[in-house]
Design an enzyme around this catalytic site. Structure first.
Site, PDB file in Angstrom:
ATOM      1  N   HIS A   1       0.827  -1.216   0.000  1.00 49.86           N
ATOM      2  CA  HIS A   1       0.000   0.000   0.000  1.00 49.86           C
ATOM      3  C   HIS A   1       0.858   1.261   0.000  1.00 49.86           C
ATOM      4  O   HIS A   1       0.382   2.327  -0.386  1.00 49.86           O
ATOM      5  CB  HIS A   1      -1.016  -0.018   1.136  1.00 49.86           C
ATOM      6  CG  HIS A   1      -0.494   0.196   2.511  1.00 49.86           C
ATOM      7  ND1 HIS A   1      -0.240  -0.840   3.389  1.00 49.86           N
ATOM      8  CD2 HIS A   1      -0.195   1.325   3.192  1.00 49.86           C
ATOM      9  CE1 HIS A   1       0.180  -0.354   4.538  1.00 49.86           C
ATOM     10  NE2 HIS A   1       0.221   0.961   4.444  1.00 49.86           N
TER      11      HIS A   1
ATOM     12  N   SER B   1       3.981   2.162   8.435  1.00 47.51           N
ATOM     13  CA  SER B   1       3.729   1.199   7.361  1.00 47.51           C
ATOM     14  C   SER B   1       5.007   0.953   6.580  1.00 47.51           C
ATOM     15  O   SER B   1       5.634   1.891   6.096  1.00 47.51           O
ATOM     16  CB  SER B   1       2.649   1.721   6.413  1.00 47.51           C
ATOM     17  OG  SER B   1       1.407   1.766   7.044  1.00 47.51           O
TER      18      SER B   1
ATOM     19  N   ASP C   1       1.365  -7.740   2.051  1.00 48.84           N
ATOM     20  CA  ASP C   1       1.441  -6.277   1.936  1.00 48.84           C
ATOM     21  C   ASP C   1       2.905  -5.838   1.819  1.00 48.84           C
ATOM     22  O   ASP C   1       3.491  -5.299   2.756  1.00 48.84           O
ATOM     23  CB  ASP C   1       0.774  -5.623   3.143  1.00 48.84           C
ATOM     24  CG  ASP C   1       0.408  -4.162   2.883  1.00 48.84           C
ATOM     25  OD1 ASP C   1       0.937  -3.591   1.918  1.00 48.84           O
ATOM     26  OD2 ASP C   1      -0.400  -3.605   3.648  1.00 48.84           O
TER      27      ASP C   1
END
Length: 714
Positions: free
Chosen positions: A84, A649, A220
């Protein structure tokens, strides 16, 4: 170390440490955390984590494109981050015919690695304390505006002194609500190229349904490479650039994880608000976040309508939709978690204790009005915060809500310029416009604008809405459909061709009569307007909040030992830690998930839970290679109790030896209040197991040459 810092550290040492809570400065690891970390399993010295003169872990951790974290995993500048986090770049490089977002991509060799238009990584060089220097320029009689100006002036001097003539980016940042200041030195590399990404069905497996949830089964991750000139210096893109030889890169461990293993994360957490006053939390729960949630959902529904019809439109809006959806679920989770945990009541209790302390004769002159001024500000701004969040979602989800700032001001400057200046401005404007319109589909924009104007005009009425919107609503009986369509059709700024024609024959009158620019200007002007009452309340609040934090620390009523996150490099440490047993997870201990569990979620053709047929076949054959756990299963994700937030992240999850064991990518919705209050029992970080990452690259994609670049620890 400066005297003020020693005093602060001695004060901190009076509190018991909680290993799982805290986002810590690397320069204080030796003093504050190292012994605690060793007891939990750390085998590195503090110098091996953070060193100015020698390579250390901090040299392998980068800020990725300003909003995420990434790590260097090879001597040739190979970078791992989340899927992402790379989403924008992958979408930009994709077309309907060559859809890397949907189908995945792995560069067969370095010549096939692809350069997105704009992407950079930021290396952290060093930091230092400048609290004493900056506070010496301030005095209690200053307004907040005067204080801000003085801080800015001194910060600019500090930045100039440490940039080495522009070689480094220097940032001076406030901490503890302006009670302390530090500067950070960075070096940016802008030639960053896509190396590979799994298909979206793996990289976003579970979609919005599983987002912020556990158990997770998501790949991810995405992979890039940093390039430099032949001398290793930052350089604009050139085919002559070479892979960066970093000061440090992370070894990659195949040993796996188990319950209670030590785990630390280095990264760039974006924003926490753990010092936020009680009424600020109340405002978010009841006014700000509900408007955010409703506005985000309105935008998502309009985007999705067109994304489902056309693959090219889906690519245009993929990134905006994903970002909107992420915060939509996050903010609803925040409302639920903060309400469930009775956070407002807990904060109110702390503030009552503070106010009792503040009213003592020796404290009253300085702290006596702190709580009253804070509460007065929130009472004054509750309805405005609701109004502003509806309007912000209009700005965030539509492409033309802020068109006066993004296009109008530049075109006004173009009109006012002489011929020579226009020739200079023309290519810059056109380059920006051409880039912008790659992600705009006018039929979708018409519906987005109409829906958001309707929502704003009917739901933000506790505070006066923008006059321009009130007038449009009155003239159209509250229906914005026709207005939005006609405004976009008539506007000068809704296509590359129209803007080019305007640049060829510029006219101030056209801009003044442009319906979309006038709408945007009216919205922005209204959003930014402040009454004298609000200006004074904001000033008093700024002073009071700073004194609240100072007083909470001095009085020992506050127990938080670290500053709020603000996109500066931090370390958090804890352990692999399960949540209570969950029937949805096939794992024996609820601290990891397996490929078998992922396949059980599989739904053929489903947008969120489809899987490539090859994954199903390889799982059935248990074709896991050397990446299987010693117990025979193929690991996918795992849990730790590290303290992270947005911006983390892509952060590396490291074992006690500083080896990469996973990539952080999410938190659990039960602890969604974590940005405001840390829950030591519920808070978890969700990570991609590095073994699953390597399986996807090597076994699934057949890109073993990329794995071979890494230093693999068996």
């Amino acid at each position: 170390m400066k005297k003020i810092l020693l005093i602060a550290l001695l004060a901190l040492s009076a509190f018991p440490m909680r290993a799982d809570e805290g986002m810590w400065f690397l320069m204080f690891i030796e003093r504050l955390n190292h012994r605690d970390m060793q007891k939990m399993g750390l085998q590195l010295t503090s110098e091996e984590i953070y060193s100015i003169n020698h390579h250390s872990l901090k040299d392998a951790v980068v800020q990725f494109n300003g909003g995420c974290t990434a790590e260097i995993v090879s001597k040739d500048g190979l970078v791992l981050t989340n899927h992402h986090c790379g989403y924008d770049a992958i979408a930009e490089l994709s077309t309907a015919e060559q859809n890397y977002l949907k189908n995945g991509f792995w560069a067969a060799d370095r010549s096939k690695e692809m350069k997105p238009e704009s992407l950079y990584v930021r290396f952290f060089v060093r930091m230092d304390d400048v609290t004493k220097r900056i506070l010496a320029k301030l005095n209690p009689n200053m307004t907040e505006a005067e204080r801000e100006k003085a801080v800015q002036q001194e910060s600019e001097l500090i930045q100039k002194e440490n940039s080495e003539g522009g070689k480094y980016v220097v940032s001076v940042r406030p901490f503890f609500q302006g009670n302390e200041y530090y500067y950070f030195v960075y070096q940016d590399y802008k030639d960053v190229r896509l190396v590979g990404t799994p298909p979206e069905s793996l990289g976003k497996f579970g979609g919005d349904t599983d987002n912020w949830e556990w158990p997770r089964h998501t790949a991810d991750f995405s992979m890039f490479r940093v390039y430099a000139d032949k001398d290793g210096n930052p350089a604009d893109y050139s085919p002559n650039n070479v892979p960066l030889q970093p000061k440090h890169h992370l070894p990659v461990s195949l040993k796996g994880v188990q319950e209670n293993d030590f785990a630390m994360i280095l990264g760039y957490p974006g924003r926490t608000n753990r010092w936020m006053p009680a009424q600020g939390i109340e405002q978010n729960i009841k006014f700000s976040y509900p408007a955010w949630v409703e506005g985000a959902k309105t935008g998502m529904d309009q985007m999705k309508k067109y994304m489902d019809k056309d693959a090219s439109v889906r690519l245009m809006y993929a990134s905006k939709y994903a970002q909107t959806a992420n915060y939509w679920k996050n903010r609803q989770g925040m409302i639920d978690a903060l309400t469930k945990h009775k956070t407002v009541a807990a904060k109110t209790d702390q503030e009552n204790k503070f106010d009792k302390w503040a009213q003592k004769p020796e404290n009253k002159a300085k702290y006596g009005t702190v709580i009253a001024n804070i509460n007065k500000f929130y009472a004054l701004t509750n309805e405005k915060s609701r109004h502003d969040n509806y309007l912000q979602q209009l700005f965030r989800t539509t492409s033309f809500g802020t068109s006066y700032n993004t296009l109008g001001r530049g075109l006004e400057a173009y009109v006012a310029a002489d011929e020579a200046k226009r020739k200079e401005m023309y290519p810059q404007i056109m380059a920006s416009v051409e880039s912008m319109f790659k992600e705009i589909y006018l039929p979708a924009e018409k519906d987005l604008l109409a829906a958001q104007l309707k929502l704003y005009s009917t739901k933000a009425t506790g505070y006066a809405i923008a006059p321009v919107v009130a007038q449009i609503s009155s003239e159209n009986n509250g229906d914005f459909t026709k207005y939005a369509s006609e405004a976009i059709d008539k506007s000068t700024v809704t296509s590359v061709e129209k803007i080019k024609a305007f640049l060829d024959a510029p006219s101030a009158e056209k801009l003044q009569n442009d319906p979309l620019l006038q709408l945007s200007k009216g919205l922005i002007t209204h959003f930014s307007a402040k009454s004298d009452e609000l200006t004074k309340a904001q000033n008093d609040y700024g002073v009071a909040f700073r004194l609240l934090v100072e007083g909470l620390r001095d009085s020992k009523i506050g127990t938080i030992q670290y500053p709020d996150a603000n996109s500066t490099l931090r370390l958090t440490y804890g352990k692999v830690r399960a949540l209570p047993k969950d029937a949805r997870n096939d794992a024996k201990i609820n601290d990891y998930t397996t490929m078998e569990g992922m396949v059980k979620k599989y739904k053929a053709g489903d947008e969120e839970f489809d899987l490539p047929s090859k994954v199903l076949e390889m799982n059935k054959a248990k074709d896991y290679g050397r990446y299987a756990d010693k117990k025979g299963y193929m690991p996918v994700n795992f849990l730790t109790d590290n303290d992270i937030t947005g911006g983390n992240s892509g952060s590396p999850v490291l074992n006690g030896k500083g080896e990469l064991i996973g990539i952080a990518f999410d938190g659990n919705i039960e602890a969604m209040a974590g940005d405001v209050i840390f829950d030591k029992d519920l808070q978890r970080t969700i990570n991609v197991d590095i073994r699953y990452v390597l399986w996807c690259i090597d076994k699934l994609a057949g890109a073993k040459h990329i794995v071979d670049e890494m230093d693999i620890v068996q």
